[in-house]
Design a protein around this motif. Structure first.
Motif, mmCIF file in Angstrom:
data_model
loop_
_atom_site.group_PDB
_atom_site.id
_atom_site.type_symbol
_atom_site.label_atom_id
_atom_site.label_comp_id
_atom_site.label_asym_id
_atom_site.label_seq_id
_atom_site.Cartn_x
_atom_site.Cartn_y
_atom_site.Cartn_z
ATOM 1 N N ALA A 1 33.625 40.855 -33.839
ATOM 2 C CA ALA A 1 34.253 40.154 -32.717
ATOM 3 C C ALA A 1 33.997 40.901 -31.411
ATOM 4 C CB ALA A 1 35.754 40.010 -32.960
ATOM 5 N N GLU A 2 34.046 42.237 -31.463
ATOM 6 C CA GLU A 2 33.735 43.039 -30.278
ATOM 7 C C GLU A 2 32.290 42.813 -29.837
ATOM 8 O OE1 GLU A 2 34.867 47.214 -30.214
ATOM 9 O OE2 GLU A 2 36.170 46.833 -31.937
ATOM 10 N N LEU A 3 31.383 42.750 -30.821
ATOM 11 C CA LEU A 3 29.972 42.530 -30.516
ATOM 12 C C LEU A 3 29.774 41.179 -29.843
ATOM 13 C CD1 LEU A 3 27.037 43.544 -30.779
ATOM 14 C CD2 LEU A 3 26.941 42.373 -32.988
ATOM 15 N N ALA A 4 30.459 40.155 -30.355
ATOM 16 C CA ALA A 4 30.345 38.822 -29.766
ATOM 17 C C ALA A 4 30.841 38.831 -28.318
ATOM 18 C CB ALA A 4 31.129 37.809 -30.598
ATOM 19 N N ALA A 5 31.957 39.555 -28.066
ATOM 20 C CA ALA A 5 32.510 39.629 -26.713
ATOM 21 C C ALA A 5 31.574 40.358 -25.768
ATOM 22 C CB ALA A 5 33.871 40.328 -26.743
ATOM 23 N N ALA A 6 30.762 41.274 -26.297
ATOM 24 C CA ALA A 6 29.825 42.042 -25.480
ATOM 25 C C ALA A 6 28.472 41.355 -25.330
ATOM 26 C CB ALA A 6 29.631 43.427 -26.083
ATOM 27 N N GLY A 7 28.337 40.153 -25.858
ATOM 28 C CA GLY A 7 27.081 39.421 -25.714
ATOM 29 C C GLY A 7 26.344 39.197 -27.001
ATOM 30 N N GLY A 8 26.819 39.822 -28.084
ATOM 31 C CA GLY A 8 26.225 39.582 -29.381
ATOM 32 C C GLY A 8 24.815 40.114 -29.508
ATOM 33 N N TYR A 9 24.110 39.603 -30.505
ATOM 34 C CA TYR A 9 22.756 40.076 -30.757
ATOM 35 C C TYR A 9 21.773 39.598 -29.691
ATOM 36 C CZ TYR A 9 24.749 41.507 -35.151
ATOM 37 O OH TYR A 9 25.542 42.120 -36.087
ATOM 38 N N ALA A 10 22.157 38.568 -28.932
ATOM 39 C CA ALA A 10 21.312 38.147 -27.808
ATOM 40 C C ALA A 10 21.258 39.248 -26.755
ATOM 41 C CB ALA A 10 21.844 36.848 -27.200
ATOM 42 N N ALA A 11 22.403 39.915 -26.520
ATOM 43 C CA ALA A 11 22.436 41.019 -25.568
ATOM 44 C C ALA A 11 21.593 42.182 -26.062
ATOM 45 C CB ALA A 11 23.874 41.469 -25.334
ATOM 46 N N GLU A 12 21.647 42.421 -27.371
ATOM 47 C CA GLU A 12 20.839 43.488 -27.957
ATOM 48 C C GLU A 12 19.343 43.207 -27.751
ATOM 49 O OE1 GLU A 12 20.111 45.427 -32.385
ATOM 50 O OE2 GLU A 12 21.469 43.738 -32.111
ATOM 51 N N ALA A 13 18.940 41.976 -27.968
ATOM 52 C CA ALA A 13 17.542 41.602 -27.756
ATOM 53 C C ALA A 13 17.172 41.689 -26.280
ATOM 54 C CB ALA A 13 17.308 40.186 -28.275
ATOM 55 N N GLU A 14 18.132 41.363 -25.414
ATOM 56 C CA GLU A 14 17.900 41.464 -23.969
ATOM 57 C C GLU A 14 17.607 42.909 -23.572
ATOM 58 O OE1 GLU A 14 20.548 41.151 -19.909
ATOM 59 O OE2 GLU A 14 21.313 40.262 -21.742
ATOM 60 N N ALA A 15 18.368 43.858 -24.140
ATOM 61 C CA ALA A 15 18.128 45.269 -23.851
ATOM 62 C C ALA A 15 16.726 45.675 -24.277
ATOM 63 C CB ALA A 15 19.170 46.129 -24.564
ATOM 64 N N ALA A 16 16.289 45.181 -25.437
ATOM 65 C CA ALA A 16 14.948 45.507 -25.927
ATOM 66 C C ALA A 16 13.874 44.952 -24.996
ATOM 67 C CB ALA A 16 14.761 44.953 -27.334
ATOM 68 N N ARG A 17 14.084 43.737 -24.472
ATOM 69 C CA ARG A 17 13.095 43.139 -23.567
ATOM 70 C C ARG A 17 13.015 43.907 -22.248
ATOM 71 N NH1 ARG A 17 15.357 38.250 -25.629
ATOM 72 N NH2 ARG A 17 16.659 38.036 -23.759
ATOM 73 N N ILE A 18 14.174 44.292 -21.711
ATOM 74 C CA ILE A 18 14.179 45.061 -20.460
ATOM 75 C C ILE A 18 13.415 46.367 -20.660
ATOM 76 C CG2 ILE A 18 15.654 46.369 -18.879
ATOM 77 C CD1 ILE A 18 17.749 44.181 -19.191
ATOM 78 N N ALA A 19 13.701 47.056 -21.765
ATOM 79 C CA ALA A 19 13.028 48.320 -22.046
ATOM 80 C C ALA A 19 11.519 48.138 -22.139
ATOM 81 C CB ALA A 19 13.573 48.920 -23.340
ATOM 82 N N ALA A 20 11.081 47.108 -22.833
ATOM 83 C CA ALA A 20 9.648 46.868 -22.991
ATOM 84 C C ALA A 20 8.974 46.616 -21.660
ATOM 85 C CB ALA A 20 9.415 45.689 -23.932
ATOM 86 N N ASN A 21 9.639 45.854 -20.789
ATOM 87 C CA ASN A 21 9.050 45.547 -19.490
ATOM 88 C C ASN A 21 9.019 46.738 -18.549
ATOM 89 O OD1 ASN A 21 8.255 42.594 -19.224
ATOM 90 N ND2 ASN A 21 10.270 42.410 -20.160
ATOM 91 N N LEU A 22 9.786 47.771 -18.863
ATOM 92 C CA LEU A 22 9.746 49.006 -18.082
ATOM 93 C C LEU A 22 8.858 50.060 -18.747
ATOM 94 C CD1 LEU A 22 13.479 49.329 -16.970
ATOM 95 C CD2 LEU A 22 11.525 48.555 -15.603
ATOM 96 N N GLY A 23 8.055 49.632 -19.700
ATOM 97 C CA GLY A 23 7.103 50.543 -20.321
ATOM 98 C C GLY A 23 7.705 51.467 -21.348
ATOM 99 N N LEU A 24 8.771 51.006 -22.024
ATOM 100 C CA LEU A 24 9.421 51.795 -23.070
ATOM 101 C C LEU A 24 9.258 51.076 -24.406
ATOM 102 C CD1 LEU A 24 12.695 52.622 -21.125
ATOM 103 C CD2 LEU A 24 10.845 54.240 -21.645
ATOM 104 N N PRO A 25 8.204 51.361 -25.147
ATOM 105 C CA PRO A 25 7.975 50.686 -26.434
ATOM 106 C C PRO A 25 8.951 51.185 -27.488
ATOM 107 C CG PRO A 25 6.330 52.398 -26.111
ATOM 108 C CD PRO A 25 7.123 52.320 -24.830
ATOM 109 N N ASP A 26 8.978 50.488 -28.634
ATOM 110 C CA ASP A 26 9.881 50.849 -29.729
ATOM 111 C C ASP A 26 9.702 52.301 -30.162
ATOM 112 O OD1 ASP A 26 10.940 48.329 -29.738
ATOM 113 O OD2 ASP A 26 9.668 47.583 -31.355
ATOM 114 N N ARG A 27 8.463 52.791 -30.119
ATOM 115 C CA ARG A 27 8.201 54.184 -30.515
ATOM 116 C C ARG A 27 9.011 55.152 -29.666
ATOM 117 N NH1 ARG A 27 5.127 57.731 -28.033
ATOM 118 N NH2 ARG A 27 4.177 56.137 -26.718
ATOM 119 N N VAL A 28 9.103 54.879 -28.361
ATOM 120 C CA VAL A 28 9.856 55.755 -27.453
ATOM 121 C C VAL A 28 11.350 55.547 -27.623
ATOM 122 C CG1 VAL A 28 10.345 56.232 -25.013
ATOM 123 C CG2 VAL A 28 7.984 55.913 -25.783
#
Length: 568
Positions: A159-186
């Motif tokens: 429920a806390e995760l849903a209030a914080a944006g859920g897994y969509a927010a988690e994916a959003e963080a990953a996209r922002i990182a990738a666009n700033l040149g931070l791949p999964d390896r980093v």
């Protein structure tokens, strides 16, 4: 269980979620951004020195404010006050909603934290995902009451995760990182294993992901490659909250700003322009011409009044009238602004190099790893007297690490650095690690000279770098990024170095100061090893060789390598 596995990839150290090519602003609708940042009669001082006379303004949702002015004018100090990290000398700041603040020298928290967890912490997702992973394990392994407790705990965390944006927010963080040149390896690495540029991009990703009502960004394009800068421009342009941006990237300012706040260091005033960048430049020039006309007219009229007053003083009966006329002349001159004094610029000339042998610096078979992350291997390099080498490679390829090893700041895992006859190194670090932040500006300067230097001589040189009066007694820790850059460059000037290691020497500099640094690079007679994203710096260097990391390949410089500079 798919959601659990997705959580485990970020929280449990996996490779992360898949990323898209781009991402827009955080998942909040514009109507939610209804809060403003308000400054009321705010005065800014640095010790006894007045940086900004009392000023009032507000930043509303959708405002994109470019905060500009020369280095040392007080932009960083004002931004710290707006962020709540410092207090104004007078006045009041009202912060409605969340502030996302990226300082020039970001704090990254616990260096053992994984990069992805640092980003997710902006919305508290890191701790929620870790708890979900733990509870899922407990549900699978426990029985009876313990299993029931784990299931209840998992439901609350979900429920806390849903209030914080859920897994969509988690994916959003990953996209922002990738666009700033931070791949999964980093993202899967602890912060301590990352370069300074990578850690700064982690902090930028964290701030952008936070979804704050107001973003305060101090030089956000430092350490970004060309593609990431383009992405950041589009992100900020569409961001529904307020943005205050300090940047010397004119392209970024042209693309996004809707207002310009010019902090005039000479007048200690904040000129506010409710317009885009190009119109601001035109309007400011118009304002300057108007001020000059008003000043000329006022001086002419005042001169006439004073001349008349002098004639009238000859008669005792008109002495009072003459005095009143002189006061009118004074008031007339006081009513108009003086002609703006041109911004002072540090005069930078690198030292005459001390005599040295034919090859003052060698490195052979250098390699470096951080845990399982291999940075580079088997790098061999000879720096000849007067040679000019540019080091290129993608972010994270080990450019800064190599310079730290050559400069004796960090040890390599294999190989060795061999100083030649008469070597005197001058190292300019992008994160200013060579500055002793517990010491004053003057003390740092005096320790940089190879021979004993008197305080008087040190003050004279610091004065040419715009450190005057009480400025030299300030501890280095309170300096802005631009001031730290000037101090570090001043320390190079007195070093008598014959080999300069320069890591992003034009970051945080206004255009005039950057031009001085480029001229100093061009005219230096010693050897230079340069790491930079700045194409102008490479042009000034006129390199004879290029070293490509992480492979360590060395080649003669040709213009064909120029395309790699902005990607470095």
């Amino acid at each position: 269980m798919d959601d659990i596995r997705a959580a485990e990839k970020w929280a449990g150290g996996g490779q992360g979620l898949s990323t898209d090519a781009c991402v827009g602003a955080p998942v909040r609708t514009p109507v939610e951004f209804s809060l403003v940042l308000v400054a009321k009669e705010v005065e800014v001082r640095a010790g006894a020195r007045l940086l900004l006379t009392p000023v009032s303004f507000q930043v509303a949702p959708g405002d994109k404010v470019g905060l500009v002015g020369r280095n040392g004018a007080g932009k960083t100090t004002l931004t710290k006050i707006l962020a709540g990290e410092a207090l104004p000398a007078a006045g009041q700041i009202t912060r409605q909603g969340q502030i996302g603040y990226l300082p020039q020298d970001p704090r990254t928290g616990d260096l053992d934290t994984l990069a992805k967890d640092r980003i997710l912490s902006a919305r508290g997702l890191d701790s929620i995902l870790k708890r979900l992973t733990r509870y899922s394990v407990e549900m699978a392994t426990e029985t009876g009451a313990a299993q029931d407790t784990a299931m209840a705990s998992y439901a609350r965390a979900e429920a806390e995760l849903a209030a914080a944006g859920g897994y969509a927010a988690e994916a959003e963080a990953a996209r922002i990182a990738a666009n700033l040149g931070l791949p999964d390896r980093v993202l899967g690495q602890p912060l301590r294993t990352l370069s300074g540029g990578q850690r700064r991009r982690v902090e930028l990703a964290r701030i952008l992901f936070s979804g704050a009502d107001n973003l305060l960004l101090d030089e956000p394009t430092n350490h970004l490659d060309a593609d990431s800068i383009v992405w950041l421009r589009d992100f900020l342009k569409s961001y529904p909250g307020g943005v205050i941006l300090i940047s010397h990237d004119v392209g970024l300012l042209e693309a996004i700003v809707t207002k310009v706040f010019h902090l005039d260091a000479n007048r200690a005033e904040l000129d506010q322009y409710a317009m885009d960048w190009k119109r601001y430049l035109q309007q400011r020039e118009t304002d300057e011409k108007r001020r000059r006309r008003e000043r000329v007219n006022a001086e002419r009229k005042a001169e006439q009044l004073l001349a008349q007053a002098d004639k009238m003083r000859a008669k005792a009966t008109k002495a009072t009238a003459a005095q009143n006329m002189a006061k009118r002349a004074e008031r007339l001159l006081a009513s108009v602004e003086g002609e703006r004094v041109a911004d002072r610029v540090a005069k930078i000339r690198f030292p005459t190099p001390a005599p040295c042998g034919k090859v003052p610096l060698r490195a052979s078979d250098l390699s470096k790893s951080y845990g399982s992350l291999e940075v580079f291997t088997d790098v061999t390099l000879a720096i000849d007297k007067g040679s000019r080498v540019v080091v290129l490679g993608l972010n994270g390829a080990g450019k800064t690490t190599l310079l730290r090893i050559l400069g004796g700041i960090e040890a390599s895992d294999t190989g060795e650095v061999q100083p030649g006859h008469g070597l005197r190194l001058g190292y300019y670090a992008q994160e200013h690690e060579t500055l002793d932040v517990s010491r004053s500006v003057l003390e740092n300067m005096m320790t940089a000279a190879p021979d004993e230097m008197s305080p008087t001589d040190a003050r004279k040189i610091l004065g040419s770098f715009l450190f005057t009066g009480d400025d030299v007694d300030k501890p280095a820790r309170v300096l802005s990024g631009g001031e730290k850059t000037r101090l570090a460059l001043a320390m190079l000037v007195v070093s008598a170095a014959n080999v300069l290691l320069l890591d992003e020497p034009t970051n945080n500099l206004d255009p005039a100061s950057r031009a001085e640094v480029l001229a100093a690079i061009h005219s230096f007679a010693g050897a230079i090893v340069l790491v930079t994203h700045d194409e102008g710096a490479v042009e000034a260097l006129e390199p004879d060789r290029v070293l490509l990391l992480p492979d360590g390949d060395e080649d003669l410089w040709t213009p064909d390598y120029a395309d790699l500079i902005a990607l470095a």
